[in-house]
Write a protein that holds these residues in place. Structure first.
Motif, PDB file in Angstrom:
ATOM      1  N   ARG A 564       0.806  -1.215   0.000  1.00  0.00           N
ATOM      2  CA  ARG A 564       0.000   0.000   0.000  1.00  0.00           C
ATOM      3  C   ARG A 564       0.840   1.266   0.000  1.00  0.00           C
ATOM      4  O   ARG A 564       0.314   2.351   0.192  1.00  0.00           O
ATOM      5  N   SER A 565       2.159   1.144  -0.181  1.00  0.00           N
ATOM      6  CA  SER A 565       2.968   2.348   0.000  1.00  0.00           C
ATOM      7  C   SER A 565       2.615   3.425  -1.019  1.00  0.00           C
ATOM      8  O   SER A 565       2.639   4.603  -0.688  1.00  0.00           O
ATOM      9  N   GLY A 566       2.252   3.029  -2.235  1.00  0.00           N
ATOM     10  CA  GLY A 566       1.844   4.024  -3.224  1.00  0.00           C
ATOM     11  C   GLY A 566       0.597   4.761  -2.764  1.00  0.00           C
ATOM     12  O   GLY A 566       0.511   5.990  -2.781  1.00  0.00           O
ATOM     13  N   GLU A 567      -0.354   3.995  -2.313  1.00  0.00           N
ATOM     14  CA  GLU A 567      -1.614   4.557  -1.824  1.00  0.00           C
ATOM     15  C   GLU A 567      -1.372   5.486  -0.629  1.00  0.00           C
ATOM     16  O   GLU A 567      -1.864   6.607  -0.578  1.00  0.00           O
ATOM     17  N   ARG A 568      -0.580   5.011   0.322  1.00  0.00           N
ATOM     18  CA  ARG A 568      -0.282   5.814   1.519  1.00  0.00           C
ATOM     19  C   ARG A 568       0.386   7.127   1.148  1.00  0.00           C
ATOM     20  O   ARG A 568       0.070   8.178   1.687  1.00  0.00           O
ATOM     21  N   THR A 569       1.328   7.037   0.227  1.00  0.00           N
ATOM     22  CA  THR A 569       2.059   8.232  -0.172  1.00  0.00           C
ATOM     23  C   THR A 569       1.124   9.231  -0.844  1.00  0.00           C
ATOM     24  O   THR A 569       1.134  10.419  -0.521  1.00  0.00           O
ATOM     25  N   PHE A 570       0.304   8.745  -1.753  1.00  0.00           N
ATOM     26  CA  PHE A 570      -0.635   9.639  -2.426  1.00  0.00           C
ATOM     27  C   PHE A 570      -1.532  10.333  -1.397  1.00  0.00           C
ATOM     28  O   PHE A 570      -1.745  11.545  -1.446  1.00  0.00           O
ATOM     29  N   GLN A 571      -2.032   9.559  -0.454  1.00  0.00           N
ATOM     30  CA  GLN A 571      -2.912  10.118   0.577  1.00  0.00           C
ATOM     31  C   GLN A 571      -2.202  11.168   1.412  1.00  0.00           C
ATOM     32  O   GLN A 571      -2.713  12.265   1.639  1.00  0.00           O
ATOM     33  N   THR A 606      -0.767  16.719  -9.539  1.00  0.00           N
ATOM     34  CA  THR A 606      -1.884  17.297 -10.296  1.00  0.00           C
ATOM     35  C   THR A 606      -3.232  16.992  -9.624  1.00  0.00           C
ATOM     36  O   THR A 606      -4.278  17.216 -10.201  1.00  0.00           O
ATOM     37  N   TYR A 607      -3.179  16.495  -8.401  1.00  0.00           N
ATOM     38  CA  TYR A 607      -4.396  16.153  -7.651  1.00  0.00           C
ATOM     39  C   TYR A 607      -5.296  15.226  -8.455  1.00  0.00           C
ATOM     40  O   TYR A 607      -6.513  15.343  -8.425  1.00  0.00           O
ATOM     41  N   ASP A 608      -4.682  14.304  -9.169  1.00  0.00           N
ATOM     42  CA  ASP A 608      -5.456  13.438 -10.049  1.00  0.00           C
ATOM     43  C   ASP A 608      -5.759  12.110  -9.348  1.00  0.00           C
ATOM     44  O   ASP A 608      -5.092  11.108  -9.579  1.00  0.00           O
ATOM     45  N   TYR A 609      -6.770  12.119  -8.501  1.00  0.00           N
ATOM     46  CA  TYR A 609      -7.109  10.887  -7.778  1.00  0.00           C
ATOM     47  C   TYR A 609      -7.519   9.786  -8.753  1.00  0.00           C
ATOM     48  O   TYR A 609      -7.114   8.635  -8.620  1.00  0.00           O
ATOM     49  N   GLN A 610      -8.350  10.150  -9.708  1.00  0.00           N
ATOM     50  CA  GLN A 610      -8.844   9.167 -10.661  1.00  0.00           C
ATOM     51  C   GLN A 610      -7.687   8.470 -11.390  1.00  0.00           C
ATOM     52  O   GLN A 610      -7.667   7.246 -11.508  1.00  0.00           O
ATOM     53  N   GLY A 611      -6.753   9.277 -11.849  1.00  0.00           N
ATOM     54  CA  GLY A 611      -5.584   8.730 -12.541  1.00  0.00           C
ATOM     55  C   GLY A 611      -4.789   7.814 -11.630  1.00  0.00           C
ATOM     56  O   GLY A 611      -4.394   6.706 -12.000  1.00  0.00           O
ATOM     57  N   PHE A 612      -4.586   8.275 -10.414  1.00  0.00           N
ATOM     58  CA  PHE A 612      -3.869   7.466  -9.431  1.00  0.00           C
ATOM     59  C   PHE A 612      -4.577   6.132  -9.230  1.00  0.00           C
ATOM     60  O   PHE A 612      -3.971   5.064  -9.251  1.00  0.00           O
ATOM     61  N   TYR A 613      -5.898   6.220  -9.050  1.00  0.00           N
ATOM     62  CA  TYR A 613      -6.678   5.015  -8.765  1.00  0.00           C
ATOM     63  C   TYR A 613      -6.562   3.993  -9.901  1.00  0.00           C
ATOM     64  O   TYR A 613      -6.309   2.812  -9.667  1.00  0.00           O
ATOM     65  N   GLU A 614      -6.734   4.474 -11.118  1.00  0.00           N
ATOM     66  CA  GLU A 614      -6.705   3.542 -12.244  1.00  0.00           C
ATOM     67  C   GLU A 614      -5.341   2.862 -12.381  1.00  0.00           C
ATOM     68  O   GLU A 614      -5.255   1.666 -12.639  1.00  0.00           O
ATOM     69  N   ASN A 615      -4.301   3.652 -12.176  1.00  0.00           N
ATOM     70  CA  ASN A 615      -2.953   3.114 -12.228  1.00  0.00           C
ATOM     71  C   ASN A 615      -2.743   2.069 -11.122  1.00  0.00           C
ATOM     72  O   ASN A 615      -2.267   0.961 -11.350  1.00  0.00           O
ATOM     73  N   GLU A 616      -3.163   2.439  -9.925  1.00  0.00           N
ATOM     74  CA  GLU A 616      -2.937   1.602  -8.752  1.00  0.00           C
ATOM     75  C   GLU A 616      -3.735   0.299  -8.837  1.00  0.00           C
ATOM     76  O   GLU A 616      -3.224  -0.780  -8.547  1.00  0.00           O
ATOM     77  N   ILE A 617      -4.981   0.411  -9.239  1.00  0.00           N
ATOM     78  CA  ILE A 617      -5.842  -0.778  -9.230  1.00  0.00           C
ATOM     79  C   ILE A 617      -5.356  -1.787 -10.275  1.00  0.00           C
ATOM     80  O   ILE A 617      -5.450  -2.999 -10.069  1.00  0.00           O
ATOM     81  N   SER A 618      -4.770  -1.291 -11.372  1.00  0.00           N
ATOM     82  CA  SER A 618      -4.276  -2.250 -12.355  1.00  0.00           C
ATOM     83  C   SER A 618      -2.998  -2.929 -11.844  1.00  0.00           C
ATOM     84  O   SER A 618      -2.760  -4.101 -12.121  1.00  0.00           O
ATOM     85  N   LEU A 619      -2.202  -2.193 -11.083  1.00  0.00           N
ATOM     86  CA  LEU A 619      -1.025  -2.810 -10.459  1.00  0.00           C
ATOM     87  C   LEU A 619      -1.441  -3.891  -9.471  1.00  0.00           C
ATOM     88  O   LEU A 619      -0.879  -4.987  -9.431  1.00  0.00           O
TER      89      LEU A 619
END
Ligand code: ADP
Ligand code: ZN
Length: 724
Positions: A564-571, A606-619
């Protein structure tokens, strides 16, 4: 009458119902004192019945504890049943969640105060000459009515007791409730909701789904929505639970709540004294207070007739309990919401990937708030490439652009926050010249350096790698695995800006609620120019004069050895950046990193949650990490190494059987020493599993419950927040 009693001893041998004789007027849910094994122990009445299978002459009698109300209401009892069944822990442990510990240990002394009151008019009293204090006290009481004796004694020493002896004054003892936050006051502001807020409230009230996810950028007015929902419930006579990760860190939130709801709100959190916590709990139990506000444990508040449950910053890791039962707050909240037929509102600027997936798939309703209330853009985020700084010969903690911006900020009389990404403070190896990070080939998570064995290890599969002497990518020799502490940062800053007033906030500087409160207050009152701190300062604060946020080591938490480190960092980055430019002036953020091309950082800037999410969920899908699987760790700990290993063998044998019978449901199964071998003198071993199908989970819990002994703890963790 027979009472079925659970004794308050959290051991497996005593984890069953015992029958006792009891008085006719005994109430279900009440506390009793029960003779047990030659001692008297506390217990709880679970059920009442007329007869018992135990012969009458062998039944002992329980004695009621003098509470005005049974400690556990019907809802709490029902919830406790479900939690016990789900997590397979002794019932006594579950019941403890529902009571303030002060109630069990009996350590709370009721706070009483003496009050004096005249028994006759002042004009009818007789005094000897020179009885100044008696006369003064009597006059005061005539004018002000019933008053606090202690206070009167400071004005007229000895006066009141002399008056009492004469029969002129009557003294009564009264219980006073401690008010933990009387110093935190502000005036109440009822705001008119913006159309976006109106729409959100309406959706939450009318949508048929129980779970409502409020995805709103920082400063979009989520709090106002929560308060509106709570106020509506209050008007309908319903109660509410409002959970926040760390309320003691957010005095503004506290004062808002106090101003808005006064005594109707009870605030429960770890910073309170034992007595205060008990009082707040008691006000909820009696129904005097109808709003429970607090960290995760407030989900167990003794409320009935719930109108709404709110979990703010729902992605926060503090919502998972790290001691038995290791419950997840969301699960308990959902049980309560369903039972009460009320809504469960989750709010976040950066929802957990798992939560967001469920909202995208329409299991939860999804409400978006894309704009800040003040219509201001989110602060601009500038990236400072620290590799370039190192190459240029700047090996300090501050990039050129940050120094420039700090100087501007201070010159214009604004405030700055410098954030040190301590959450990621791990023993990860990073190349300071190219930003290379050592990762596990099989799991794609960062490796952790183990000093004793001088090797790198993956916490997800246990694979060992040799320690590096040079960077495999660029051959550089500047490998580092230590962050810089806040103290050092403050010292360096002071040299750069000798006249700036700098304060720091981290675990060392803050002891108890007073500590946090004082530092934040100093900063809020603009008695300091720069606040330096760890993730403690990331949350929820609203400091209008802050126009600059510096994130010193943005990528540190990226390399935490956690899927979850990517997620934690984004948050974390979104949260911290959100502290800048909350009022009129535009805010700026400087983000320093050794890895500027990283996807997570790119999306964050860029405060792009959607972009982050799509990238993360595919990983996650590609690596079969949650939510596409469930990581389960069985942790076996005990002081006696031999007994601990015995229990490990037993549980491993049982788990292996489950595994061989259900291999198709497992992605991974292995036993290993846990990364940290001993904590507080307890040896630790673990069995790590990754499930593609969770239907075997109840069997795993059962196996662990069976292996638990008096000396060895066997616990199950689902998607644990850390694997150390
Ligand atoms: P969030 O919780 O989404 O980060 P807040 O609830 O803290 O946002 O709101 C951000 C700011 O906007 C706060 O200062 C708050 O007082 C203010 N605010 C919220 N709603 C309104 C409103 N309807 N009218 C005016 N100001 C508002
Ligand atoms: Zn691995």
């Amino acid at each position: 009458m027979i009472a079925e009693v659970i004794v308050d001893i959290a051991a497996s041998e005593t984890d069953r119902i015992f029958d006792y004789l009891c008085d006719e007027n005994t109430i279900v849910g009440s506390r009793v004192r029960a003779p047990f094994g030659g001692k008297t122990v506390p217990g709880f009445v679970m059920r009442l019945k007329e007869t018992s299978d135990v012969p009458e002459h062998r039944l002992k009698r329980v004695y009621p504890t003098p509470d005005e109300l049974p400690a556990l209401n019907a809802e709490c009892l029902a919830l406790a049943d479900k939690i016990t069944a789900r997590y397979r822990v002794p019932k006594a442990l579950t019941l403890r969640l529902f009571l303030p510990s002060e109630m069990r240990t009996g350590k709370v002394r009721e706070l009483t105060r003496n009050y004096a009151e005249l028994t006759m008019p002042f004009s009818e009293m007789k005094f000897r000459a020179g009885s100044k204090n008696q006369i003064g006290a009597a006059e005061y009481l005539e004018k002000n009515g019933k008053s606090d004796c202690a206070y009167l004694n400071t004005l007229f020493p000895g006066g009141v007791s002399a008056l009492e002896k004469k029969g002129y004054v009557k003294i009564t003892k009264e219980q006073i409730l401690r008010d933990p936050y009387k110093e935190v006051v502000s005036e109440s502001v009822e705001r008119t909701l913006t159309p976006d807020q109106e729409r959100a409230v309406k959706t939450i009230e009318t949508d048929s789904r129980t779970v409502q996810l409020l995805h709103g950028v920082t400063g979009s007015g989520k709090t106002e929505i929560y308060l509106t929902l709570i106020a509506k419930c209050l008007r309908e006579g319903k109660s509410s639970i409002f959970l926040v990760p760390e309320i003691s860190l957010t005095p503004q939130m506290l004062s808002q709540l106090r101003a808005r709801f006064g005594k109707q709100a009870a605030i429960l959190h770890s910073g309170l004294s034992a007595g205060e916590r008990f009082d707040e709990w008691w006000r909820l139990r009696t129904g005097e207070a109808k709003i429970a506000i607090g960290a995760r444990s407030a989900i167990f508040s003794p409320l009935e007739n719930l109108g709404v449950i709110i979990i703010d910053e729902e992605h926060d890791s503090s919502y998972s309990s790290e001691s038995a039962p290791r419950y997840n707050t969301f699960d308990i909240a959902l049980l309560r919401a369903k039972r009460n037929g009320c809504k469960l509102v989750l709010g976040s600027a950066t929802p957990a990937v798992d939560t967001y997936k469920r909202a995208v798939e329409r299991e939860f309703s999804l409400i978006r708030l894309d704009k800040r209330i003040n219509q201001k853009p989110l602060p601009e985020i500038m990236i400072a490439d620290m590799r370039r700084e190192v190459r240029r010969g700047n090996s300090s903690a501050f990039s050129g652009v940050l120094k420039e911006e700090l100087a501007k900020c201070l010159a214009s009389g604004n405030q700055a926050i410098l954030f040190l990404n301590r959450r990621g403070y791990s023993q990860t190896v990073i190349c300071k010249e190219c930003g290379y990070v050592a990762k596990c080939e099989a799991c794609d998570v960062s490796l952790t350096y183990h000093r004793e064995e001088d090797c790198l290890k993956c916490h997800y599969c246990g694979t060992k790698y040799n320690m590096l002497s040079a960077c495999p990518d660029c051959g550089g020799k500047k490998l580092s695995y230590a962050g810089t502490g806040t103290q050092r940062i403050v010292a360096d800053l002071q040299k750069l800006y000798p006249t700036a007033r700098i304060i720091r906030m981290d675990n060392d500087t803050t002891s108890g609620k007073e500590g946090h409160y004082k530092i934040l207050k100093t900063f809020a009152e603009h008695k300091a120019d720069i606040l330096v701190g760890t993730q403690m300062i990331a949350k929820g604060h609203d400091f209008p004069a802050v126009t600059l946020v510096g994130i010193l080591d943005a990528d540190m938490s990226l390399h935490f050895s956690d899927y979850r480190s990517g997620e934690r960092t984004f948050q974390l980055l979104t949260q911290v950046a959100g502290r800048s430019g909350r009022a009129e002036e535009k805010g700026k953020v400087v983000l320093q990193t050794f890895d500027p091309e990283n996807d997570v950082l790119r999306f964050a800037t860029t405060y792009d949650y959607q972009g982050f999410y799509e990238n993360e969920i595919s990983l996650r899908a590609a690596m079969a990490f949650p939510p596409y699987s469930k990581i389960v760790r069985v942790l076996v700990t005990g002081e006696d190494d031999k007994k601990t290993i015995e229990a490990l063998k037993e549980v491993y044998f049982a788990l292996e059987k489950i595994y061989t019978e259900n291999t198709d449901k497992f992605l991974f199964f292995n036993k290993m020493r846990s990364p940290i071998k001993r904590i507080q003198n307890k040896h630790r071993y673990q069995v790590l599993m990754r499930l593609s199908d969770t239907s075997v989970l109840p069997e795993i819990y059962a196996a662990c419950a069976d292996a638990r002994t008096r000396d060895v703890l066997v616990s199950v963790e689902e998607n644990p927040a850390n694997l150390s």
